[in-house]
Design a protein around this motif. Sequence first.
Motif, short mmCIF file in Angstrom:
data_model
loop_
_atom_site.label_atom_id
_atom_site.label_comp_id
_atom_site.label_asym_id
_atom_site.label_seq_id
_atom_site.Cartn_x
_atom_site.Cartn_y
_atom_site.Cartn_z
N LEU A 347 25.71 27.70 41.09
CA LEU A 347 26.82 26.87 40.63
C LEU A 347 27.94 27.73 40.06
CD1 LEU A 347 27.96 24.06 40.10
CD2 LEU A 347 26.74 24.04 37.91
N ALA A 348 27.56 28.78 39.29
CA ALA A 348 28.58 29.67 38.74
C ALA A 348 29.37 30.36 39.83
CB ALA A 348 27.92 30.69 37.81
N MET A 349 28.67 30.81 40.89
CA MET A 349 29.37 31.45 42.01
C MET A 349 30.29 30.47 42.71
SD MET A 349 26.29 33.81 43.56
CE MET A 349 27.36 34.46 44.82
N MET A 350 29.84 29.23 42.88
CA MET A 350 30.68 28.23 43.52
C MET A 350 31.93 27.93 42.67
SD MET A 350 27.76 25.62 44.93
CE MET A 350 28.98 24.46 45.51
N VAL A 351 31.75 27.87 41.37
CA VAL A 351 32.90 27.64 40.48
C VAL A 351 33.88 28.80 40.56
CG1 VAL A 351 33.61 27.36 38.08
CG2 VAL A 351 31.64 26.10 38.95
N GLY A 352 33.35 30.06 40.58
CA GLY A 352 34.22 31.22 40.69
C GLY A 352 35.00 31.24 41.99
N VAL A 353 34.31 30.92 43.09
CA VAL A 353 35.00 30.87 44.39
C VAL A 353 36.07 29.78 44.39
CG1 VAL A 353 34.69 30.38 46.85
CG2 VAL A 353 33.06 31.86 45.64
N GLY A 354 35.76 28.66 43.76
CA GLY A 354 36.74 27.57 43.70
C GLY A 354 37.97 27.96 42.90
N LEU A 355 37.76 28.66 41.79
CA LEU A 355 38.90 29.10 40.98
C LEU A 355 39.76 30.11 41.73
CD1 LEU A 355 37.27 29.42 37.45
CD2 LEU A 355 38.84 27.65 38.26
N VAL A 356 39.09 31.02 42.47
CA VAL A 356 39.86 31.97 43.28
C VAL A 356 40.70 31.24 44.32
CG1 VAL A 356 39.66 33.85 44.96
CG2 VAL A 356 38.29 33.89 42.88
N TYR A 357 40.12 30.25 44.93
CA TYR A 357 40.86 29.48 45.94
C TYR A 357 42.05 28.77 45.31
CZ TYR A 357 41.78 25.98 49.53
OH TYR A 357 42.39 25.19 50.47
N LEU A 358 41.86 28.18 44.11
CA LEU A 358 42.97 27.52 43.43
C LEU A 358 44.07 28.51 43.05
CD1 LEU A 358 41.06 25.00 41.11
CD2 LEU A 358 42.33 24.49 43.18
N MET A 359 43.67 29.69 42.61
CA MET A 359 44.68 30.70 42.27
C MET A 359 45.49 31.10 43.49
SD MET A 359 44.49 31.23 39.02
CE MET A 359 45.36 32.78 38.84
N GLU A 360 44.86 31.21 44.63
CA GLU A 360 45.58 31.54 45.85
C GLU A 360 46.52 30.41 46.27
OE1 GLU A 360 45.70 34.35 47.83
OE2 GLU A 360 44.75 35.26 46.07
N LEU A 361 46.08 29.18 46.06
CA LEU A 361 46.95 28.05 46.42
C LEU A 361 48.17 28.00 45.53
CD1 LEU A 361 44.44 25.13 47.15
CD2 LEU A 361 45.74 26.48 48.79
N ARG A 362 48.06 28.42 44.28
CA ARG A 362 49.21 28.38 43.36
C ARG A 362 50.23 29.47 43.71
NH1 ARG A 362 47.64 28.49 37.25
NH2 ARG A 362 49.94 28.38 37.20
N ASN A 363 49.80 30.51 44.41
CA ASN A 363 50.72 31.60 44.74
C ASN A 363 50.60 31.94 46.23
OD1 ASN A 363 52.58 33.69 44.49
ND2 ASN A 363 51.09 35.15 43.64
N PRO A 364 51.14 31.06 47.11
CA PRO A 364 51.00 31.27 48.57
C PRO A 364 51.94 32.36 49.08
CG PRO A 364 52.27 29.31 48.17
CD PRO A 364 51.87 29.82 46.81
N VAL A 365 51.59 33.62 48.92
CA VAL A 365 52.43 34.77 49.32
C VAL A 365 51.88 35.38 50.60
CG1 VAL A 365 53.31 37.02 48.60
CG2 VAL A 365 53.04 35.19 46.92
N ILE A 366 52.79 35.77 51.52
CA ILE A 366 52.41 36.48 52.74
C ILE A 366 52.33 37.97 52.40
CG2 ILE A 366 53.05 37.09 55.09
CD1 ILE A 366 54.45 34.39 55.30
#
Length: 421
Positions: A347-366
């Motif tokens: 569960l902790a790994m899934m939460v970490g992966v989810g947070l990383v994904y959210l951080m990437e969505l907040r900063n969509p840079v090429i």
Amino acid sequence: MIRLAILDEILRAFLRHVTLLVFVVFVGVIASLVFALSLPRTYETMAVIQIEQPDIETASSTATANGQILQQLQIIEQRVMARENLQGIIDEFDLFDDLPSMTPNKKITALREAASVSQISDPALAWRPDVIPTALSITVALGNPDLAAAVANELVDNVVDQNRARREMRARETMAFFEGEEERIGAAIREYESQIADFRQKNSASLGTGITAQREELRTLRDAELVVSREILELNSGQRANSTVFANRVSRLEEQRNLLRARIDQVEVVIAAAPELERQLTGFERELRQLTDQYQAITRGRAEAEMRLMLQETERSESFFILERAVAPDEPVSPNRKKIALAGCILAMMVGVGLVYLMELRNPVIRTEAQLERVLGLRAVAVIPNVQVKRERLLSRMIWVTGVFVAVLIAMAIVVVISSS
């Protein structure tokens, strides 16, 4: 190539947020380990009581033994799990004293949920409702293994003692009942016999051989009356009917005939009363027969009660024997700390992966040439490489070292939890 580029971008995204990922995974793993270790353990133990059938069968046990034993088992189970008995066990072993917030009622409820008594029967005869169980199993689940074994053995002793005490009490109560009934009906029989004897004595002339003698006497009296009447008729029709001698003779014969008629009337009254007296006597005798039948049945019941009491005293009736006493278990049955810790890590790994994904969505840079070509459909003319200074390279190495260190700590923690479980 596109798939490799996507995988590379995903890997780079995790590397950019490795600090967040490591922190979340570290906190989640530590929290799951602490939670798993904080859960109270439950140790379960079991004791077995064997039920032996009576060596000598009594008359009633042949027909109703199954029902009696099943009813007896249910009563014993109810008495063992009764409030008073459980309260005594709680006081004896100081159960749940580490939980001061628990009220006495909650303690009794908790012990009832922790302890259970079940019957063990032949599986091949499970379809029969009257099958006699061969054993009783007593299971106790508590947080302390030694305490669980002690409570289970105490319940076992209670079951055995309850069975012995109940059978002795039932045998003695049955014996006392039959003795009292035997005395009561015996006294009633003696009273009826006395009444019948008095009735026969008072009405002996109208009962049995007396009524036959009365009928014979009535026939004799009527014959004598007829003879006297003929003599009177002959004397009255004679030539000397007016003489004094013959008149006196006729007068004596008439007195004799009057006496005969009075006796005849008395005998007829006695004979007329005979049917009613016979009916009353028959009623008395019928009541006496009923009492005699009851007395015989009670005598048989008393003999059987004596047999049961003797079998109980010699321990030849159905008995409970402790086949297996409870021992302190080595391993807990719950909770499964390994599964809980592993689930927490995942569960902790899934939460970490989810947070990383959210951080990437907040900063969509090429950030790469391949991403530019895939997203915009344009080919880059030139790519300026990212040149890291010494400080950035040092920070990157520290991040990697920290990640490896955290991973080692997590692995060590998981190993500790697995070994301790």
